[in-house]
Design a protein around this motif. Structure first.
Motif, mmCIF file in Angstrom:
data_model
loop_
_atom_site.group_PDB
_atom_site.id
_atom_site.type_symbol
_atom_site.label_atom_id
_atom_site.label_comp_id
_atom_site.label_asym_id
_atom_site.label_seq_id
_atom_site.Cartn_x
_atom_site.Cartn_y
_atom_site.Cartn_z
ATOM 1 N N GLN A 103 2.356 2.440 -11.615
ATOM 2 C CA GLN A 103 2.324 2.211 -10.829
ATOM 3 C C GLN A 103 3.538 1.121 -10.267
ATOM 4 O O GLN A 103 3.546 1.474 -8.818
ATOM 5 N N GLU A 104 4.588 0.560 -10.595
ATOM 6 C CA GLU A 104 5.730 0.483 -10.242
ATOM 7 C C GLU A 104 6.134 1.665 -9.118
ATOM 8 O O GLU A 104 6.918 0.961 -7.785
ATOM 9 N N GLU A 136 4.795 1.573 -5.939
ATOM 10 C CA GLU A 136 3.777 0.179 -4.949
ATOM 11 C C GLU A 136 5.460 0.520 -4.095
ATOM 12 O O GLU A 136 5.773 0.046 -3.138
ATOM 13 N N LYS A 137 6.769 0.995 -5.066
ATOM 14 C CA LYS A 137 7.993 1.141 -4.255
ATOM 15 C C LYS A 137 8.152 1.474 -3.816
ATOM 16 O O LYS A 137 8.486 1.432 -2.271
ATOM 17 N N ARG A 161 5.021 2.700 -1.208
ATOM 18 C CA ARG A 161 4.163 2.569 -0.072
ATOM 19 C C ARG A 161 5.144 1.409 0.362
ATOM 20 O O ARG A 161 4.788 1.629 1.666
ATOM 21 N N LYS A 162 6.672 0.463 0.077
ATOM 22 C CA LYS A 162 6.780 0.230 1.319
ATOM 23 C C LYS A 162 7.742 0.997 2.135
ATOM 24 O O LYS A 162 7.900 0.019 3.029
#
Length: 189
Positions: A108-109, A112-113, A115-116
């Protein structure tokens, strides 16, 4: 009799899966008779062929878990082949989540990283998740079986300059994959 023995093995495998496989206390759907038979098969190779959505990936993951956890087979002694990259990624992710509890948070981390940066590069969610699973799986390579597509295996055999199997962090797996690579190199020559 042999048929009775096969049924008993399949029944044991079904019960073992129900009680021992499941991520973080989640319930696991019991495998059917055919799936249980494939999971309980300990000798030789098993080819799982079925229609889409029938549970092939789940059966492969459950068989891997049975071999790894119940039969104590070393991860580097298993090779799981999938038809396409998406299926291979799903197998790798399922195994990763079941074998390494902290992997879910790390995936998940990574997503998210990524996705930026994805908004700039316009990458799909599937690509982001796939890359995240690969990145996290790489960290735990010694604890996961080898998972690849048929095409990746064929390519590695045809172009043996690279290694087919990847060494884990522990020194025990280095000799094993080197030995397999030597056999393949000898055969190719």
């Amino acid at each position: 009799t042999l048929p009775d023995f096969v049924k008993m093995k399949a029944s044991f495998a079904r019960e073992w899966i129900e009680h021992n496989v499941g991520g973080n206390g989640a319930s696991v759907k019991a495998p059917d008779a055919e799936q249980s038979k494939a999971i309980a098969s300990l000798h030789g190779n098993v080819q799982v062929v079925a229609r889409a959505g029938s549970g092939k990936t789940t059966t492969l993951v459950n068989r891997s878990m049975f071999l790894l956890k119940h039969c104590r087979v070393a991860p580097n002694e298993l090779l799981l082949l999938a038809f396409n990259r998406k299926a291979a990624m799903e197998i790798r992710k399922s195994l990763l989540l079941k074998l390494v509890p902290e992997a879910g948070k790390q995936i998940q981390e990574e997503v998210e990283k990524a996705r930026k940066h994805a908004k700039i590069q316009r990458r799909s969610e599937v690509d982001l998740e796939s890359e995240a699973v690969e990145a996290v799986a790489e960290r735990f390579a010694g604890r996961l079986p080898h998972v690849m597509t048929f095409h990746a295996l064929a390519y590695a055999i045809v172009h043996p300059q690279g290694q087919i199997l990847f060494d884990g962090q522990d020194s025990d797996s280095l000799g094993l994959s080197r030995a397999v690579q030597d056999v393949i190199d000898d055969f190719m020559q």
